[in-house]
Design an enzyme around this catalytic site. Sequence first.
Site: not given
Ligand code: ATP
Length: 325
Positions: A225, A191, A14, A133, A24-25, A105, A107
């Site tokens: 959410e 609240e 995201g 997180d 930039r940094a 993040g 992922g």
């Molecule tokens: P946000 O916290 O804002 O959602 P994020 O980095 O957690 O950001 P994700 O969509 O969960 O976003 O992960 C980004 C990308 O990382 C995924 O689309 C995928 O390409 C890659 N990714 C996530 N998990 C794995 C995994 N287990 N193995 C390989 N690639 C992964």
Amino acid sequence: MTQIKNIGVFTSGGDAPGMNAAIRAVVRAAMYYGIEVTGIRRGYDGMGKGDFFTMNRKSVSNIIQRGGTILKTARCDEFRTPEGRKAAYEHLVKNKVDALVAIGGDGTFTGAKVFGSEYDIPVVGLPGTIDNDLVGTDFTIGYDTAINTVVDAVDKIRDTAESHDRLFIVEVMGRDSGLIALRTGIATGAEAILIPESKTGLEGLLNRLEFGRKDKTSRIVIVAEGEDAGGAFEVGRLVQEKFPNYDTRISILGHIQRGGAPSCMDRVLASRVGAAAVEALRDGHRNEMIGLINGEIAYTPFEHAIKHHQGIDPNMIKLVEMLSM
Ligand code: ATP
């Protein structure tokens, strides 16, 4: 000192305000140390397709104040497969990229961890997510801007709530984490809050409305959410059912929470960790997220950073209740 000649930088998952300040940094710090930078568009998707371009000082001019990410971002299922990661590695080798800075993040770091264990390329990460997180940094890039956007929106909603004697249930982002809801709940004098980590959940909220002060003219309830009851609409339905006398309204803040110019806090955080990422790669770090703890640069292995254990301070939950008497 590791001889790094060309750093690839990308944003993934995201988008979050302050990602541009981080890009930039990275670019400017790399130039400072005489290292080339390759921009990778759309995260792992662009890496697997070879969507690369050479960046220079000017590529990052006039972006520190902009929300979103100039490198664009994407979610990519191919990168979850060995073939997808092999294609990405081949493009990196072809383009002579010998280190990576991943901005995203949990992922994104999970992907980086897998990639870093399969291929011999140093990868470091920058915490770019509005959710806050991740373990290993007090705040993530984008969180401060997002919570200020929420506070601004809820202040406006409060005007209507107060004028019409209404109860507003406001849903904020946070699929797995209630940190946005908790902090903004305190800052807006809510609240009550409803978050995934809450022990009392919906029952606690209904009790609060039943036994709390009766002479309040307006009420704001902040709902994350990802909380268990099923989001603001379901919570609103249950509240309306139990308290038919309340004039209840729902407001889902949605994507406005991701956008907009990054706050000063986010720009400074992104600038500090962005430059530190380049220095970390030069110093031989790999498979670590670069964060800021108590004002100091902190290095946290990816597997630890993604553990979600930053947790919720129960005293903060108590504070919402105590102060909304
Ligand atoms: P946000 O916290 O804002 O959602 P994020 O980095 O957690 O950001 P994700 O969509 O969960 O976003 O992960 C980004 C990308 O990382 C995924 O689309 C995928 O390409 C890659 N990714 C996530 N998990 C794995 C995994 N287990 N193995 C390989 N690639 C992964």
